[in-house]
Design a protein around this motif. Structure first.
Motif, PDB file in Angstrom:
ATOM      1  N   MET A 260     -48.765  37.839   9.740  1.00 19.15           N
ATOM      2  CA  MET A 260     -48.667  39.252   9.339  1.00 19.15           C
ATOM      3  C   MET A 260     -48.063  39.425   7.948  1.00 19.15           C
ATOM      4  O   MET A 260     -48.587  40.234   7.146  1.00 19.15           O
ATOM      5  N   PRO A 261     -46.969  38.734   7.579  1.00 22.35           N
ATOM      6  CA  PRO A 261     -46.450  38.903   6.212  1.00 22.35           C
ATOM      7  C   PRO A 261     -47.463  38.509   5.150  1.00 22.35           C
ATOM      8  O   PRO A 261     -47.598  39.199   4.118  1.00 22.35           O
ATOM      9  N   THR A 262     -48.185  37.418   5.374  1.00 21.09           N
ATOM     10  CA  THR A 262     -49.203  36.982   4.414  1.00 21.09           C
ATOM     11  C   THR A 262     -50.315  38.012   4.303  1.00 21.09           C
ATOM     12  O   THR A 262     -50.819  38.292   3.208  1.00 21.09           O
ATOM     13  N   ALA A 263     -50.687  38.597   5.455  1.00 21.58           N
ATOM     14  CA  ALA A 263     -51.783  39.566   5.465  1.00 21.58           C
ATOM     15  C   ALA A 263     -51.439  40.810   4.650  1.00 21.58           C
ATOM     16  O   ALA A 263     -52.242  41.256   3.819  1.00 21.58           O
ATOM     17  N   VAL A 264     -50.255  41.368   4.862  1.00 17.00           N
ATOM     18  CA  VAL A 264     -49.927  42.597   4.129  1.00 17.00           C
ATOM     19  C   VAL A 264     -49.729  42.309   2.643  1.00 17.00           C
ATOM     20  O   VAL A 264     -50.073  43.146   1.787  1.00 17.00           O
ATOM     21  N   ILE A 380     -52.924  26.084  16.324  1.00 19.28           N
ATOM     22  CA  ILE A 380     -53.910  26.286  15.256  1.00 19.28           C
ATOM     23  C   ILE A 380     -54.210  27.761  15.018  1.00 19.28           C
ATOM     24  O   ILE A 380     -55.128  28.088  14.273  1.00 19.28           O
ATOM     25  N   GLY A 381     -53.422  28.653  15.645  1.00 24.71           N
ATOM     26  CA  GLY A 381     -53.684  30.080  15.491  1.00 24.71           C
ATOM     27  C   GLY A 381     -53.605  30.535  14.048  1.00 24.71           C
ATOM     28  O   GLY A 381     -54.498  31.235  13.548  1.00 24.71           O
ATOM     29  N   ALA A 382     -52.537  30.148  13.338  1.00 29.14           N
ATOM     30  CA  ALA A 382     -52.377  30.552  11.944  1.00 29.14           C
ATOM     31  C   ALA A 382     -53.491  29.981  11.083  1.00 29.14           C
ATOM     32  O   ALA A 382     -53.999  30.649  10.165  1.00 29.14           O
ATOM     33  N   THR A 383     -53.884  28.744  11.367  1.00 22.45           N
ATOM     34  CA  THR A 383     -54.981  28.118  10.617  1.00 22.45           C
ATOM     35  C   THR A 383     -56.274  28.885  10.817  1.00 22.45           C
ATOM     36  O   THR A 383     -57.038  29.112   9.871  1.00 22.45           O
ATOM     37  N   PHE A 384     -56.536  29.310  12.055  1.00 24.01           N
ATOM     38  CA  PHE A 384     -57.748  30.083  12.350  1.00 24.01           C
ATOM     39  C   PHE A 384     -57.760  31.399  11.574  1.00 24.01           C
ATOM     40  O   PHE A 384     -58.762  31.771  10.958  1.00 24.01           O
ATOM     41  N   VAL A 385     -56.619  32.120  11.601  1.00 21.86           N
ATOM     42  CA  VAL A 385     -56.541  33.408  10.900  1.00 21.86           C
ATOM     43  C   VAL A 385     -56.765  33.212   9.407  1.00 21.86           C
ATOM     44  O   VAL A 385     -57.535  33.962   8.771  1.00 21.86           O
ATOM     45  N   ALA A 386     -56.119  32.200   8.835  1.00 23.15           N
ATOM     46  CA  ALA A 386     -56.270  31.936   7.401  1.00 23.15           C
ATOM     47  C   ALA A 386     -57.706  31.540   7.057  1.00 23.15           C
ATOM     48  O   ALA A 386     -58.244  31.942   6.018  1.00 23.15           O
ATOM     49  N   MET A 387     -58.342  30.748   7.925  1.00 20.95           N
ATOM     50  CA  MET A 387     -59.714  30.302   7.677  1.00 20.95           C
ATOM     51  C   MET A 387     -60.686  31.480   7.688  1.00 20.95           C
ATOM     52  O   MET A 387     -61.540  31.608   6.801  1.00 20.95           O
ATOM     53  N   VAL A 388     -60.545  32.365   8.681  1.00 25.65           N
ATOM     54  CA  VAL A 388     -61.429  33.530   8.747  1.00 25.65           C
ATOM     55  C   VAL A 388     -61.208  34.436   7.538  1.00 25.65           C
ATOM     56  O   VAL A 388     -62.164  34.945   6.932  1.00 25.65           O
ATOM     57  N   ALA A 389     -59.939  34.628   7.158  1.00 27.85           N
ATOM     58  CA  ALA A 389     -59.635  35.455   5.989  1.00 27.85           C
ATOM     59  C   ALA A 389     -60.237  34.849   4.726  1.00 27.85           C
ATOM     60  O   ALA A 389     -60.774  35.568   3.869  1.00 27.85           O
ATOM     61  N   GLY A 390     -60.161  33.526   4.610  1.00 31.04           N
ATOM     62  CA  GLY A 390     -60.735  32.867   3.437  1.00 31.04           C
ATOM     63  C   GLY A 390     -62.239  32.980   3.379  1.00 31.04           C
ATOM     64  O   GLY A 390     -62.833  33.149   2.304  1.00 31.04           O
ATOM     65  N   MET A 391     -62.893  32.900   4.535  1.00 30.92           N
ATOM     66  CA  MET A 391     -64.352  32.965   4.588  1.00 30.92           C
ATOM     67  C   MET A 391     -64.882  34.368   4.337  1.00 30.92           C
ATOM     68  O   MET A 391     -65.984  34.538   3.812  1.00 30.92           O
ATOM     69  N   THR A 392     -64.090  35.396   4.730  1.00 27.54           N
ATOM     70  CA  THR A 392     -64.576  36.773   4.639  1.00 27.54           C
ATOM     71  C   THR A 392     -63.951  37.548   3.481  1.00 27.54           C
ATOM     72  O   THR A 392     -64.331  38.693   3.243  1.00 27.54           O
ATOM     73  N   GLY A 393     -62.985  36.943   2.797  1.00 28.71           N
ATOM     74  CA  GLY A 393     -62.388  37.594   1.644  1.00 28.71           C
ATOM     75  C   GLY A 393     -61.270  38.558   1.958  1.00 28.71           C
ATOM     76  O   GLY A 393     -60.849  39.325   1.090  1.00 28.71           O
ATOM     77  N   GLY A 394     -60.787  38.554   3.189  1.00 27.97           N
ATOM     78  CA  GLY A 394     -59.679  39.446   3.544  1.00 27.97           C
ATOM     79  C   GLY A 394     -59.253  39.255   4.981  1.00 27.97           C
ATOM     80  O   GLY A 394     -59.992  38.699   5.802  1.00 27.97           O
ATOM     81  N   PHE A 395     -58.044  39.744   5.294  1.00 28.44           N
ATOM     82  CA  PHE A 395     -57.499  39.554   6.636  1.00 28.44           C
ATOM     83  C   PHE A 395     -57.981  40.606   7.630  1.00 28.44           C
ATOM     84  O   PHE A 395     -57.757  40.461   8.827  1.00 28.44           O
ATOM     85  N   GLN A 396     -58.640  41.663   7.155  1.00 21.24           N
ATOM     86  CA  GLN A 396     -59.100  42.698   8.083  1.00 21.24           C
ATOM     87  C   GLN A 396     -60.063  42.126   9.119  1.00 21.24           C
ATOM     88  O   GLN A 396     -59.977  42.448  10.309  1.00 21.24           O
ATOM     89  N   THR A 397     -60.994  41.288   8.671  1.00 22.89           N
ATOM     90  CA  THR A 397     -61.954  40.702   9.610  1.00 22.89           C
ATOM     91  C   THR A 397     -61.253  39.792  10.609  1.00 22.89           C
ATOM     92  O   THR A 397     -61.572  39.783  11.800  1.00 22.89           O
ATOM     93  N   ALA A 398     -60.270  39.015  10.130  1.00 29.28           N
ATOM     94  CA  ALA A 398     -59.531  38.116  11.027  1.00 29.28           C
ATOM     95  C   ALA A 398     -58.837  38.908  12.126  1.00 29.28           C
ATOM     96  O   ALA A 398     -58.884  38.538  13.307  1.00 29.28           O
ATOM     97  N   TYR A 399     -58.190  40.019  11.753  1.00 30.08           N
ATOM     98  CA  TYR A 399     -57.510  40.827  12.763  1.00 30.08           C
ATOM     99  C   TYR A 399     -58.508  41.628  13.600  1.00 30.08           C
ATOM    100  O   TYR A 399     -58.217  41.972  14.756  1.00 30.08           O
ATOM    101  N   GLY A 400     -59.671  41.902  13.045  1.00 31.61           N
ATOM    102  CA  GLY A 400     -60.739  42.497  13.847  1.00 31.61           C
ATOM    103  C   GLY A 400     -61.183  41.552  14.962  1.00 31.61           C
ATOM    104  O   GLY A 400     -61.488  41.985  16.079  1.00 31.61           O
ATOM    105  N   CYS A 401     -61.196  40.250  14.661  1.00 39.49           N
ATOM    106  CA  CYS A 401     -61.511  39.256  15.693  1.00 39.49           C
ATOM    107  C   CYS A 401     -60.489  39.326  16.824  1.00 39.49           C
ATOM    108  O   CYS A 401     -60.824  39.113  17.998  1.00 39.49           O
ATOM    109  N   GLY A 402     -59.254  39.638  16.479  1.00 38.30           N
ATOM    110  CA  GLY A 402     -58.214  39.757  17.498  1.00 38.30           C
ATOM    111  C   GLY A 402     -58.525  40.837  18.509  1.00 38.30           C
ATOM    112  O   GLY A 402     -58.236  40.688  19.708  1.00 38.30           O
ATOM    113  N   ILE A 403     -59.113  41.947  18.043  1.00 39.81           N
ATOM    114  CA  ILE A 403     -59.516  43.014  18.972  1.00 39.81           C
ATOM    115  C   ILE A 403     -60.517  42.479  19.974  1.00 39.81           C
ATOM    116  O   ILE A 403     -60.409  42.699  21.189  1.00 39.81           O
ATOM    117  N   VAL A 404     -61.522  41.752  19.463  1.00 42.43           N
ATOM    118  CA  VAL A 404     -62.553  41.176  20.335  1.00 42.43           C
ATOM    119  C   VAL A 404     -61.926  40.208  21.330  1.00 42.43           C
ATOM    120  O   VAL A 404     -62.262  40.204  22.526  1.00 42.43           O
TER     121      VAL A 404
END
Length: 438
Positions: A260-264, A380-404
């Motif tokens: 969360m700190p990295t995301a904001v 590997i949770g943090a790694t997953f979040v960082a990887m998705v953010a890197g692939m999509t250009g932002g953390f919004q998509t990574a946290y959107g995955c969390g909803i799913v």
């Protein structure tokens, strides 16, 4: 069998011991470990040539060793709870923790710390994961266990508010080896005292009944007995695999929380570092209150409804991250709190779901299987979040995955609890012929 007529029921002593063990086990050993990584890396000469600062990569492998030793040991350890005296099992595991910490004061090469990691992994299922819920479920009646497990699990939050800053100060003033020495002493007091003096595997071992069981005995006056299905039968049910998938996805939540700190800051820059840190504190509050609330709710409205409700709370947190990520203090703090409550689903909800679906007879064995995806995916949770953010250009998509993910988790809990009703007639009272073999 006799029941105490006067005085405090021994279950309260077991409960106090579990609270001590949660504070001195996961709350101390795991929550504090991050404070040691940088000073250990410098002591071992692991320096990043570009920045001149510590390179902690090899040091953090300590936790990888811990996780995967625990993963291998879990299915075997789960069978010991019904076979080995609690004083021996919890005492030996506590000694492994203390020895592992003491050895950290003498290691001179980075590879040696992995030995301590392996010792933590061998003790982990008993001290950190399965053991606390086994004791609470054995000593408290089903409609009481959720509340007491929730309160006991909340003591892991001591790590955030007390242990971490305390040991950070010790490390800074006296060095990391002194920190490990003090930590070993504290762990010995909080784990070994209850292990040897408070714990027994089940109340029947000392001529007692579980606390509160009198209100739950059958109308005909028959004494409530431990019942359920075998571990082998559980492995072949839809409910087992639904819980397993849910457990794996819940374990990813720790990565979302830590990122969360990295995301904001990715949206608002380094000036939001304080907001990010405050979100972690909000998550810690959500963690503690969530554990107490989930356990109480499970006793009142049923574990299925409680888990679905907590899934919705987590979804709200992820949705706020998607919609308001950045310099929006109130929504971000609410998001941190809501995401932090997800920890309760892992440490309180999953044990109660497992018990509701499969009973008490082989609970330790079955619940140990449920922790295997947690051991695999939790790191590997943090790694997953960082990887998705890197692939999509932002953390919004990574946290959107969390909803799913939490939609799937809620569905898994509903499927597990619903399908488990179909084999309720297969539950066998301990000591009687196994109906699942018929």
């Amino acid at each position: 069998m006799t029941e105490e007529k006067k005085g405090m029921h021994r279950a309260w002593l077991v409960f106090i011991g579990v609270c001590m063990m949660m504070a001195g086990g996961m709350g101390l050993v795991l929550n504090v470990m991050g404070n040691y990584f940088a000073p250990m890396a410098m002591a071992f000469g692991l320096v990043n040539p570009e920045t001149g600062g510590p390179d902690v990569t090899q040091v953090t492998l300590l936790m990888t060793v811990y996780s995967y030793v625990m993963l291998v040991w879990l299915p075997f350890c789960g069978r010991l709870f019904d076979k080995v005296d609690a004083r021996i099992l919890f005492g030996a595991s506590g000694i492994l923790i203390v020895v592992g910490l003491l050895l950290m004061t003498v290691w001179t090469e980075v590879w040696q710390i992995y030995i301590s990691g392996a010792l933590f992994g061998l003790a982990g299922p008993v001290i950190f994961l399965v053991g606390p819920s086994v004791l609470i479920n054995n000593w408290f009646a089903p409609k009481q266990a959720g509340k007491f497990l929730g309160i006991a699990s909340a003591f892991t939050g001591v790590g955030t508010f007390v242990w971490s800053p305390t040991f950070a100060g010790i490390i800074q003033s006296s060095g990391y080896k002194t920190g490990f020495m003090v930590e070993a002493v504290v762990a010995a007091v909080l784990i070994l005292i209850p292990a040897f003096f408070f714990f027994r595997t089940r109340p029947e071992d000392v001529g007692l009944k579980p606390y509160g069981i009198e209100k739950e005995e059958t109308v005909g006056g028959e004494e409530a007995k431990k019942s359920g299905v075998s571990g082998k039968f559980a492995l072949g049910t839809i409910a087992f695999w639904a819980i397993l998938v849910g457990a794996g996805l819940i374990s990813l939540g720790g990565g979302y929380k830590s990122m969360m700190p990295t995301a904001v800051q990715s949206v608002g820059g380094s000036e939001l570092a304080i907001l990010g840190a405050t979100m972690i504190s909000a998550a810690a509050v959500g963690n503690i209150l969530g554990k107490i609330t989930l356990g109480t709710l499970a006793d009142k409205i049923g574990i299925k409804n409680a888990m679905v409700g907590f899934s919705v709370v987590s979804m709200i947190g992820f949705l706020l991250m998607v919609l308001f990520m950045g310099d929006n203090q109130v929504p971000m703090l609410i998001a941190g709190f809501c995401i932090g409550t997800g920890d309760a689903m892992m440490s309180v909800g999953l044990p109660l779901v497992t018990r509701a679906c499969y009973g008490d007879r082989r609970y330790g064995e079955i619940y140990s299987y449920m922790n295997m995806p947690i051991a695999i995916l939790g790191g590997i949770g943090a790694t997953f979040v960082a990887m998705v953010a890197g692939m999509t250009g932002g953390f919004q998509t990574a946290y959107g995955c969390g909803i799913v993910f939490f939609v799937i988790i809620a569905a898994c809990m509903v499927i597990a609890c619903t399908t488990a009703k179909k084999f309720r007639d297969k539950w066998t009272v301990e000591g009687e012929p196994d109906k699942t073999r018929a």
